[in-house]
Design a protein around this motif. Sequence first.
Motif, PDB file in Angstrom:
ATOM      1  N   GLN A  76     -82.697  -3.166  20.137  1.00  0.00           N
ATOM      2  CA  GLN A  76     -81.748  -2.905  19.056  1.00  0.00           C
ATOM      3  C   GLN A  76     -81.925  -1.467  18.594  1.00  0.00           C
ATOM      4  O   GLN A  76     -83.035  -1.085  18.196  1.00  0.00           O
ATOM      5  CB  GLN A  76     -82.002  -3.864  17.902  1.00  0.00           C
ATOM      6  CG  GLN A  76     -81.876  -5.334  18.314  1.00  0.00           C
ATOM      7  CD  GLN A  76     -81.905  -6.264  17.132  1.00  0.00           C
ATOM      8  OE1 GLN A  76     -82.835  -6.250  16.349  1.00  0.00           O
ATOM      9  NE2 GLN A  76     -80.867  -7.083  16.998  1.00  0.00           N
ATOM     10  N   LEU A  84     -85.311 -12.481  19.531  1.00  0.00           N
ATOM     11  CA  LEU A  84     -84.146 -12.533  18.639  1.00  0.00           C
ATOM     12  C   LEU A  84     -83.622 -13.961  18.688  1.00  0.00           C
ATOM     13  O   LEU A  84     -84.102 -14.817  17.985  1.00  0.00           O
ATOM     14  CB  LEU A  84     -83.079 -11.526  19.094  1.00  0.00           C
ATOM     15  CG  LEU A  84     -83.458 -10.058  18.928  1.00  0.00           C
ATOM     16  CD1 LEU A  84     -82.466  -9.149  19.632  1.00  0.00           C
ATOM     17  CD2 LEU A  84     -83.516  -9.705  17.439  1.00  0.00           C
ATOM     18  N   GLY A  85     -82.695 -14.250  19.553  1.00  0.00           N
ATOM     19  CA  GLY A  85     -82.159 -15.607  19.668  1.00  0.00           C
ATOM     20  C   GLY A  85     -81.060 -15.872  18.666  1.00  0.00           C
ATOM     21  O   GLY A  85     -80.758 -15.040  17.808  1.00  0.00           O
ATOM     22  N   GLY A  87     -79.817 -16.768  15.656  1.00  0.00           N
ATOM     23  CA  GLY A  87     -80.329 -16.970  14.305  1.00  0.00           C
ATOM     24  C   GLY A  87     -79.319 -17.633  13.385  1.00  0.00           C
ATOM     25  O   GLY A  87     -79.656 -18.070  12.289  1.00  0.00           O
ATOM     26  N   ARG A  88     -78.087 -17.670  13.840  1.00  0.00           N
ATOM     27  CA  ARG A  88     -77.055 -18.332  13.011  1.00  0.00           C
ATOM     28  C   ARG A  88     -75.952 -18.892  13.904  1.00  0.00           C
ATOM     29  O   ARG A  88     -74.794 -18.949  13.500  1.00  0.00           O
ATOM     30  CB  ARG A  88     -76.464 -17.350  12.005  1.00  0.00           C
ATOM     31  CG  ARG A  88     -75.907 -16.079  12.632  1.00  0.00           C
ATOM     32  CD  ARG A  88     -75.082 -15.358  11.614  1.00  0.00           C
ATOM     33  NE  ARG A  88     -74.611 -14.092  12.124  1.00  0.00           N
ATOM     34  CZ  ARG A  88     -73.721 -13.345  11.499  1.00  0.00           C
ATOM     35  NH1 ARG A  88     -73.207 -13.764  10.359  1.00  0.00           N
ATOM     36  NH2 ARG A  88     -73.346 -12.210  12.004  1.00  0.00           N
ATOM     37  N   SER A 116     -83.972 -17.668  13.008  1.00  0.00           N
ATOM     38  CA  SER A 116     -83.286 -16.971  11.916  1.00  0.00           C
ATOM     39  C   SER A 116     -84.088 -15.807  11.342  1.00  0.00           C
ATOM     40  O   SER A 116     -83.525 -14.963  10.646  1.00  0.00           O
ATOM     41  CB  SER A 116     -82.928 -17.939  10.789  1.00  0.00           C
ATOM     42  OG  SER A 116     -81.964 -18.862  11.228  1.00  0.00           O
ATOM     43  N   ARG A 117     -85.371 -15.769  11.603  1.00  0.00           N
ATOM     44  CA  ARG A 117     -86.222 -14.723  11.002  1.00  0.00           C
ATOM     45  C   ARG A 117     -85.914 -14.630   9.509  1.00  0.00           C
ATOM     46  O   ARG A 117     -85.856 -15.634   8.842  1.00  0.00           O
ATOM     47  CB  ARG A 117     -86.024 -13.389  11.740  1.00  0.00           C
ATOM     48  CG  ARG A 117     -86.473 -13.498  13.219  1.00  0.00           C
ATOM     49  CD  ARG A 117     -86.058 -12.291  14.026  1.00  0.00           C
ATOM     50  NE  ARG A 117     -84.614 -12.262  14.230  1.00  0.00           N
ATOM     51  CZ  ARG A 117     -83.875 -11.157  14.291  1.00  0.00           C
ATOM     52  NH1 ARG A 117     -84.439  -9.988  14.159  1.00  0.00           N
ATOM     53  NH2 ARG A 117     -82.582 -11.246  14.487  1.00  0.00           N
ATOM     54  N   GLY A 119     -83.065 -14.061   8.098  1.00  0.00           N
ATOM     55  CA  GLY A 119     -81.651 -14.249   7.766  1.00  0.00           C
ATOM     56  C   GLY A 119     -81.354 -15.637   7.218  1.00  0.00           C
ATOM     57  O   GLY A 119     -82.145 -16.564   7.371  1.00  0.00           O
ATOM     58  N   ASP A 120     -80.212 -15.792   6.598  1.00  0.00           N
ATOM     59  CA  ASP A 120     -79.857 -17.082   5.988  1.00  0.00           C
ATOM     60  C   ASP A 120     -79.190 -18.036   6.970  1.00  0.00           C
ATOM     61  O   ASP A 120     -78.976 -19.201   6.660  1.00  0.00           O
ATOM     62  CB  ASP A 120     -78.959 -16.865   4.764  1.00  0.00           C
ATOM     63  CG  ASP A 120     -77.671 -16.119   5.091  1.00  0.00           C
ATOM     64  OD1 ASP A 120     -77.320 -16.012   6.284  1.00  0.00           O
ATOM     65  OD2 ASP A 120     -77.012 -15.646   4.147  1.00  0.00           O
ATOM     66  N   GLY A 121     -78.801 -17.541   8.146  1.00  0.00           N
ATOM     67  CA  GLY A 121     -78.178 -18.407   9.150  1.00  0.00           C
ATOM     68  C   GLY A 121     -76.681 -18.607   8.981  1.00  0.00           C
ATOM     69  O   GLY A 121     -76.070 -19.335   9.760  1.00  0.00           O
ATOM     70  N   PHE A 122     -76.111 -17.969   7.978  1.00  0.00           N
ATOM     71  CA  PHE A 122     -74.698 -18.215   7.704  1.00  0.00           C
ATOM     72  C   PHE A 122     -73.830 -16.992   8.002  1.00  0.00           C
ATOM     73  O   PHE A 122     -74.332 -15.909   8.306  1.00  0.00           O
ATOM     74  CB  PHE A 122     -74.528 -18.651   6.239  1.00  0.00           C
ATOM     75  CG  PHE A 122     -75.212 -19.964   5.957  1.00  0.00           C
ATOM     76  CD1 PHE A 122     -74.772 -21.132   6.577  1.00  0.00           C
ATOM     77  CD2 PHE A 122     -76.314 -20.030   5.115  1.00  0.00           C
ATOM     78  CE1 PHE A 122     -75.416 -22.345   6.343  1.00  0.00           C
ATOM     79  CE2 PHE A 122     -76.962 -21.241   4.875  1.00  0.00           C
ATOM     80  CZ  PHE A 122     -76.517 -22.405   5.492  1.00  0.00           C
ATOM     81  N   ARG A 160     -73.916 -12.093  -0.020  1.00  0.00           N
ATOM     82  CA  ARG A 160     -73.836 -10.823   0.700  1.00  0.00           C
ATOM     83  C   ARG A 160     -73.829  -9.715  -0.353  1.00  0.00           C
ATOM     84  O   ARG A 160     -74.830  -9.545  -1.017  1.00  0.00           O
ATOM     85  CB  ARG A 160     -72.562 -10.764   1.575  1.00  0.00           C
ATOM     86  CG  ARG A 160     -72.602 -11.741   2.760  1.00  0.00           C
ATOM     87  CD  ARG A 160     -73.631 -11.322   3.817  1.00  0.00           C
ATOM     88  NE  ARG A 160     -73.698 -12.242   4.951  1.00  0.00           N
ATOM     89  CZ  ARG A 160     -74.557 -13.251   5.096  1.00  0.00           C
ATOM     90  NH1 ARG A 160     -75.442 -13.490   4.156  1.00  0.00           N
ATOM     91  NH2 ARG A 160     -74.551 -14.022   6.159  1.00  0.00           N
ATOM     92  N   ASP A 250     -78.835  -7.104  23.497  1.00  0.00           N
ATOM     93  CA  ASP A 250     -78.515  -8.519  23.259  1.00  0.00           C
ATOM     94  C   ASP A 250     -77.016  -8.712  23.057  1.00  0.00           C
ATOM     95  O   ASP A 250     -76.549  -9.848  22.985  1.00  0.00           O
ATOM     96  CB  ASP A 250     -79.297  -9.066  22.056  1.00  0.00           C
ATOM     97  CG  ASP A 250     -79.188  -8.180  20.830  1.00  0.00           C
ATOM     98  OD1 ASP A 250     -79.590  -7.014  20.910  1.00  0.00           O
ATOM     99  OD2 ASP A 250     -78.673  -8.655  19.798  1.00  0.00           O
ATOM    100  N   CYS A 486     -72.503  -4.793   9.674  1.00  0.00           N
ATOM    101  CA  CYS A 486     -73.091  -5.530  10.774  1.00  0.00           C
ATOM    102  C   CYS A 486     -73.764  -6.797  10.270  1.00  0.00           C
ATOM    103  O   CYS A 486     -74.311  -6.812   9.185  1.00  0.00           O
ATOM    104  CB  CYS A 486     -74.152  -4.608  11.353  1.00  0.00           C
ATOM    105  SG  CYS A 486     -74.774  -5.069  12.895  1.00  0.00           S
ATOM    106  N   GLY A 487     -73.724  -7.840  11.065  1.00  0.00           N
ATOM    107  CA  GLY A 487     -74.520  -9.027  10.772  1.00  0.00           C
ATOM    108  C   GLY A 487     -74.121  -9.709   9.495  1.00  0.00           C
ATOM    109  O   GLY A 487     -74.907 -10.426   8.884  1.00  0.00           O
TER     110      GLY A 487
END
Length: 488
Positions: A76, A84-85, A87-88, A116-117, A119-122, A160, A250, A486-487
């Motif tokens: 990244q 990574l994977g 996450g959401r 998700s590390r 992050g909130d997954g949403f 956000r 990724d 982003c994201g």
Amino acid sequence: MSGLESTFVDEMGGLSVPWQGAEVPDPKLLVLNEELAGSLGLDAASLRSDDGVAVLTGSAVPVGSKPVAMAYAGHQFGGYAPLLGDGRALLLGELGDGAGGRVDLHLKGSGPTPFSRGGDGFAVVGPMLREYLVSEAMHALGIPTTRALAVVATGRPVHRNGFEPGAVLARVASSHLRVGTFEFAVRRGEILKSLADYTIARHYPGLTDLPATGKDNRYLAFFEAVLEAQASLVARWMLTGFVHGVMNTDNTTISGETIDYGPCAFLDAFDPAAVFSSIDHSGRYAFGNQPAVLKWNLARFAETLLRLVDSTPDDAITAVTAVLGSFEERYENHYTAGMAAKLGLSGASLERSLIDDLLALMAEHGADWTGSFRALADELRGNAAPLDELVPREHIGPWLMRWRNALQQQGSGSAETADAMDRVNPLYIPRNHQVDAALRAGTAGDLAPFEELLEVVTHPFDRRDEWAEYALPAPRGFSDTFRTFCGT
Ligand code: AMP
Ligand code: MG
């Protein structure tokens, strides 16, 4: 929804984790791609039902489906992230695409996963509608891309910049295998070879009969095929004025499809240094950098394949380096062929300096990318006004003479040439100011501007009088401050 297959999960154990989406408090289908649903053999009415919408959010699991979060790594902004994977996101399963192929059905914004590390997954409504709109526009432009099946508002407020309405995007891709999947697998022993063979069978089946070892082995040919597909893809971006914005490994697919519409944007005024992503401070993913970044990403991909290409490391490096060295020429071939078509020329009668000098003029005068090629066709029809609005005639005059000479030498008539140009140069692209306005309205609950803009950008070549304003560039000053996030 029935008939979802799961070859990736069944054959590639260790590259995903079984998972299910979060509960959805108050689901509401915002947009459904009925044409795409039909081509996948999905019934639009069932997708609109409560059960269908629950499946489209990941909160209900269709019978026989084995949803998973996929694992991957990635570089990244140049730095390596070993895990990574999704996450959401969730891979729901695979479907027949109606043309003998297989596609992934995937959800984004379906809730936290083991990847998700922090992050909130949403995900939230605006960015999911953006991915829907831009990916469908790309498809209509003929550019390989993931497609959008649906966006469902979840009724969950997601934090956000303040709270925004949550949403899940359902998307379809020829697969979600990416360079990052290989970067993950290369550190996990035997699975790498299985992954390469699975991917070859799925995306490059013509290579499956090649031997596993030796000079002409299938893994080297695989690398070459991916390089070719991606070189062609990014050339298409460059011809269309598309800035992906977050070309991490990724987000670089093995299939050669555009994926992950985060901070992406289309150019208004041509500027090779254009950056729209709020987090791309160094301009790594600027418009003009995209081919070079792609080559860098392909080098990371090549590194993952070394031990499959040759058991002697030096020989493997020599072999993949030779293929990587063909990148510039392959990219140039795609780009110049595309540019020739945009200018109404056959590839053979196009000198590279004709492209470069036009681009220099466009950059100097901040000419609208999309509008310029349409204005050139109008010029051939004897309508000078559109071009006059973009570049002063005293500056572009000498270039126009050279271009007209080249057209004359190939002997094509002006009217036919202009029509041929209009068939490859879009009139309507998702203009940032219009996308912005449509997403703001959509977030506030009014989907009418989104629906109209979607209709326009999915018919990029069909001029209609009532769509005149959609062909206009952003008001001056808009692009200077426009940023996407982003994201989110
Ligand atoms: P992207 O920039 O969308 O390609 O995402 C890069 C990585 O960040 C992926 O591993 C995503 O799953 C992860 N990610 C992005 N947004 C979120 C989020 N809100 N919650 C959890 N993971 C996220
Ligand atoms: Mg991504």
